[in-house]
Design a protein around this motif. Sequence first.
Motif, PDB file in Angstrom:
ATOM      1  N   PRO A   1     -10.494  -2.572   6.362  1.00 32.83           N
ATOM      2  CA  PRO A   1     -11.100  -1.924   5.184  1.00 32.83           C
ATOM      3  C   PRO A   1     -10.600  -0.498   4.961  1.00 32.83           C
ATOM      4  O   PRO A   1     -10.868   0.084   3.909  1.00 32.83           O
ATOM      5  CB  PRO A   1     -12.605  -1.949   5.503  1.00 32.83           C
ATOM      6  N   GLU A   2      -9.846   0.069   5.930  1.00 34.47           N
ATOM      7  CA  GLU A   2      -9.304   1.415   5.745  1.00 34.47           C
ATOM      8  C   GLU A   2      -8.173   1.432   4.708  1.00 34.47           C
ATOM      9  O   GLU A   2      -7.799   2.506   4.217  1.00 34.47           O
ATOM     10  CB  GLU A   2      -8.752   1.956   7.067  1.00 34.47           C
ATOM     11  N   ILE A   3      -7.607   0.265   4.384  1.00 33.21           N
ATOM     12  CA  ILE A   3      -6.548   0.216   3.380  1.00 33.21           C
ATOM     13  C   ILE A   3      -7.206   0.301   2.009  1.00 33.21           C
ATOM     14  O   ILE A   3      -7.914  -0.604   1.574  1.00 33.21           O
ATOM     15  CB  ILE A   3      -5.719  -1.082   3.502  1.00 33.21           C
ATOM     16  N   LYS A   4      -6.949   1.406   1.317  1.00 35.82           N
ATOM     17  CA  LYS A   4      -7.575   1.646   0.020  1.00 35.82           C
ATOM     18  C   LYS A   4      -6.743   1.064  -1.116  1.00 35.82           C
ATOM     19  O   LYS A   4      -7.260   0.459  -2.050  1.00 35.82           O
ATOM     20  CB  LYS A   4      -7.762   3.151  -0.184  1.00 35.82           C
ATOM     21  N   GLU A   5      -5.428   1.299  -1.065  1.00 37.47           N
ATOM     22  CA  GLU A   5      -4.515   0.757  -2.071  1.00 37.47           C
ATOM     23  C   GLU A   5      -3.237   0.316  -1.383  1.00 37.47           C
ATOM     24  O   GLU A   5      -2.853   0.880  -0.351  1.00 37.47           O
ATOM     25  CB  GLU A   5      -4.172   1.805  -3.141  1.00 37.47           C
ATOM     26  N   LEU A   6      -2.575  -0.670  -1.988  1.00 33.17           N
ATOM     27  CA  LEU A   6      -1.353  -1.196  -1.382  1.00 33.17           C
ATOM     28  C   LEU A   6      -0.464  -1.778  -2.459  1.00 33.17           C
ATOM     29  O   LEU A   6      -0.937  -2.474  -3.357  1.00 33.17           O
ATOM     30  CB  LEU A   6      -1.714  -2.259  -0.337  1.00 33.17           C
ATOM     31  N   ASP A   7       0.822  -1.466  -2.385  1.00 28.21           N
ATOM     32  CA  ASP A   7       1.832  -2.104  -3.231  1.00 28.21           C
ATOM     33  C   ASP A   7       2.942  -2.642  -2.345  1.00 28.21           C
ATOM     34  O   ASP A   7       3.439  -1.910  -1.472  1.00 28.21           O
ATOM     35  CB  ASP A   7       2.485  -1.103  -4.193  1.00 28.21           C
ATOM     36  N   ILE A   8       3.332  -3.863  -2.538  1.00 31.16           N
ATOM     37  CA  ILE A   8       4.597  -4.384  -2.013  1.00 31.16           C
ATOM     38  C   ILE A   8       5.459  -4.589  -3.250  1.00 31.16           C
ATOM     39  O   ILE A   8       5.278  -5.554  -3.999  1.00 31.16           O
ATOM     40  CB  ILE A   8       4.401  -5.709  -1.251  1.00 31.16           C
ATOM     41  N   ASN A   9       6.361  -3.625  -3.496  1.00 33.31           N
ATOM     42  CA  ASN A   9       7.104  -3.632  -4.763  1.00 33.31           C
ATOM     43  C   ASN A   9       8.458  -2.935  -4.592  1.00 33.31           C
ATOM     44  O   ASN A   9       8.499  -1.748  -4.299  1.00 33.31           O
ATOM     45  CB  ASN A   9       6.301  -2.921  -5.849  1.00 33.31           C
TER      46      ASN A   9
ATOM     47  N   GLY B   1      17.385 -11.734  -5.163  1.00 27.95           N
ATOM     48  CA  GLY B   1      16.147 -12.452  -5.435  1.00 27.95           C
ATOM     49  C   GLY B   1      15.465 -11.894  -6.669  1.00 27.95           C
ATOM     50  O   GLY B   1      15.808 -10.816  -7.150  1.00 27.95           O
ATOM     51  N   GLU B   2      14.507 -12.637  -7.187  1.00 25.92           N
ATOM     52  CA  GLU B   2      13.720 -12.166  -8.325  1.00 25.92           C
ATOM     53  C   GLU B   2      12.675 -11.172  -7.811  1.00 25.92           C
ATOM     54  O   GLU B   2      12.058 -11.389  -6.768  1.00 25.92           O
ATOM     55  CB  GLU B   2      13.032 -13.326  -9.038  1.00 25.92           C
ATOM     56  N   GLU B   3      12.456 -10.098  -8.560  1.00 30.28           N
ATOM     57  CA  GLU B   3      11.544  -9.045  -8.122  1.00 30.28           C
ATOM     58  C   GLU B   3      10.110  -9.338  -8.554  1.00 30.28           C
ATOM     59  O   GLU B   3       9.829  -9.538  -9.740  1.00 30.28           O
ATOM     60  CB  GLU B   3      11.984  -7.694  -8.689  1.00 30.28           C
ATOM     61  N   VAL B   4       9.190  -9.353  -7.576  1.00 29.83           N
ATOM     62  CA  VAL B   4       7.764  -9.517  -7.859  1.00 29.83           C
ATOM     63  C   VAL B   4       7.006  -8.405  -7.145  1.00 29.83           C
ATOM     64  O   VAL B   4       7.565  -7.701  -6.295  1.00 29.83           O
ATOM     65  CB  VAL B   4       7.238 -10.903  -7.405  1.00 29.83           C
ATOM     66  N   ILE B   5       5.753  -8.247  -7.515  1.00 31.55           N
ATOM     67  CA  ILE B   5       4.891  -7.264  -6.862  1.00 31.55           C
ATOM     68  C   ILE B   5       3.648  -7.960  -6.324  1.00 31.55           C
ATOM     69  O   ILE B   5       3.073  -8.842  -6.975  1.00 31.55           O
ATOM     70  CB  ILE B   5       4.489  -6.126  -7.835  1.00 31.55           C
TER      71      ILE B   5
ATOM     72  N   PHE C   1      -0.837  -9.849  -8.423  1.00 35.50           N
ATOM     73  CA  PHE C   1       0.501 -10.444  -8.331  1.00 35.50           C
ATOM     74  C   PHE C   1       1.137 -10.410  -9.707  1.00 35.50           C
ATOM     75  O   PHE C   1       0.453 -10.595 -10.729  1.00 35.50           O
ATOM     76  CB  PHE C   1       0.426 -11.900  -7.849  1.00 35.50           C
ATOM     77  N   GLY C   2       2.459 -10.175  -9.749  1.00 30.75           N
ATOM     78  CA  GLY C   2       3.143 -10.198 -11.036  1.00 30.75           C
ATOM     79  C   GLY C   2       4.623  -9.933 -10.880  1.00 30.75           C
ATOM     80  O   GLY C   2       5.147  -9.820  -9.769  1.00 30.75           O
ATOM     81  N   LEU C   3       5.312  -9.831 -12.015  1.00 33.04           N
ATOM     82  CA  LEU C   3       6.708  -9.430 -12.000  1.00 33.04           C
ATOM     83  C   LEU C   3       6.787  -7.990 -11.530  1.00 33.04           C
ATOM     84  O   LEU C   3       5.986  -7.153 -11.937  1.00 33.04           O
ATOM     85  CB  LEU C   3       7.332  -9.570 -13.386  1.00 33.04           C
ATOM     86  N   GLY C   4       7.768  -7.684 -10.656  1.00 28.86           N
ATOM     87  CA  GLY C   4       7.786  -6.384 -10.005  1.00 28.86           C
ATOM     88  C   GLY C   4       8.956  -5.516 -10.386  1.00 28.86           C
ATOM     89  O   GLY C   4       9.508  -5.620 -11.484  1.00 28.86           O
TER      90      GLY C   4
END
Length: 711
Positions: free
Chosen positions: A674-682, A588-592, A607-610
């Motif tokens: 709200p406890e989630i401060k930062e998150l990446d799905i990448n 698949g194509e990689e996105v973030i 959202f963007g290319l990952g």
Amino acid sequence: MQNLEAIFSPQSVAVVGASTTPGKVGHDIFANILKGGYTGTLFPVNPKAKSILSVKAYPSLLDIPDPIDLAILVLPPKAALLAVEEAAQKGVKGIVIVSAGFREVGEEGRKIEDQIVAKCREAGIRLVGPNCLGVINPNPAVRMNASFSNRMPAPGHISFISQSGALCTSVLDFAAERDFGFSKFISIGNKADVDELDLLRYLHQDEDTQVIMIYLEELRRGPEFIREVKKITSGDRPTPVLVIKSGRTAAGAQAAASHTGSLAGSEAVYDAIFQQAGIIRVDSIEELFNFASAFASRKTATGNKVAIVTNAGGPGIVATDMTVSSGLQLARFQEETVEALVSHLPATANVHNPVDVIGDATQDRYENALEAVIKDENVDGALVILTPQSMTNALETAKAIVKIDKKTHKPILCCFMGIFDVSAGVKVLQENQIPVYRFPEHAAQAFGALYRYSAWLNRQHLAQFDLKHDTDKAREIIQKALDEGRRSLTEWEGGELLRCYGFQTLPSFIAKSRQEAVEYAQSLTFPVVLKIVSPQILHKSDAQGVKINLGSPEEVAAAYDEILANAKAYNPEAEIVGVLVQKMAPRGEEVILGMTRYPVFGPLLMFGLGGIFVEIFKDVVFRVAPIGRNEARRMVRGIRGYELLKGVRGRPATDTSSLERFLVCLSDLVLDHPEIKELDINPMLVHEAGQGATVADCRIILEPVDDAATS
């Protein structure tokens, strides 16, 4: 809206702190109101003066026998607080505090400002300032220049809001040079009470205001601002809003553990807010005025196909180049349009776009050419360029343009180059609300802004997704990590959390030994991926903690040992939970997809290319949560790499609709927790159309809500 009318159109004004000494702010504000031709009743307040500029002065507000709508305070903070108390007793409806010395100078000033706000709210008084230039209403029925700028602008249909008082005076000078008129002009200073959103609501209902311009330094409202301004820019009576924001280049991204956090500087937040609210951002004061002139014509471009009519080749080429760079296209004329042009223009003229009517063109030639192209169904608007030649009659050409403009709903923008030779024509165009510019690139950029706003007004509205989430299980996963004193989830926990919100993840297990890793791999079928699992190792690739495309038990066993050795060498103190054994994702194509949390504005989605290219290409877009399906679609389509997702050079089109769904799921996830401060799905691997998208890796940083609130 409450009592803002008393600030802009008061029946009576008291200047508290009016001075007898020319050059002092208290004197000059009083003089500006008096000499500006204010149509209401004006009272100076000064206990040490009998009169100011021959007008009887009063010791205090309470000594004035008549009712007072608006009080202008030119007093130091402590005296201003006493004057506000008197204003409340007097029944004053609005207050403008021009003087400085409040929250901008320190804690003592902040306390007095807070006391003033509390008293005003208790009394139902609206407050502008402190630390501001004042308020101007040039409408002939009011004619109030309650500011310390001695320049009263001409009346018009554009309102201007500024946080900076100093900038206001230069804007007024700029406007005077261009015969530019205003409906309302206001400096808001510290925004102790009345802020941009209050004024936007008021000006949206103001019949004299057709366009709103804002000079902005910072916002103090996030999601509410987006929600309310979206109604203003696209409701039943849409009002265009143009913003110039200071600090575009100075804003740096935060120090962050995620790609999203490192890419999301504060300007990304403002760009997201403006896009979601339908606000058009400009880069300079000149561009602000250029675009406002185009919007004041009350015509929008329903498409982006432009016809150019010019009497000079060079400016026509410049306009063509700028048209393309402004997101527009040169219209391709219908056959009958070309025939009409051939019949009216000399043989040496160019009858294809851009139309060159040749340097010796009279007004008749311009009129015939413009009339032919504006009727063409393939044309959404026209740019008319005139350079002064010895035989050019700018005045009569302008009259011809006005005649055609009155017969069409399509926008016509003009560029009359030169100053003295074309000034009579420019005046006629301005009097008839036809935008006119000195240079063709300005006209093309303004037309591009009209088209972008039209696209916003006519955007598609899709039905929202029907989503159900397991919020209880998600809360348990997050709380368990926090209870153990951890500030990040393992990839295994992250996958579990994402599955609660409908994300498609890969089958995986955590192996505690080499033998478990081999057994898990055989149960998944080869090839597989192995990854280190450690709360202290967030960037697994940096620690050489990832091995991919393992195709046999022997490769898995060797990779397990190597990963553990690499992790211990990278960080000897790291707690090793185990090694994640995961099925290799289908192609698949990689996105973030990502999120970082900002004070005031809340979760900022990305959202963007990952993959490994996200930090290199930085092809990403941002939005402030919450978002729905429509905003998610605009995010997916807003990156430069969208063409790649659509399928190019034999590559199949990808399942972009699943990306839209997952972006909405992400928005729900970070708002619910709200406890989630930062998150990446990448990366997230988006597969062929209809086959969804799979989370290949994720990184989730936590912060207890109490800690986050005080940080």
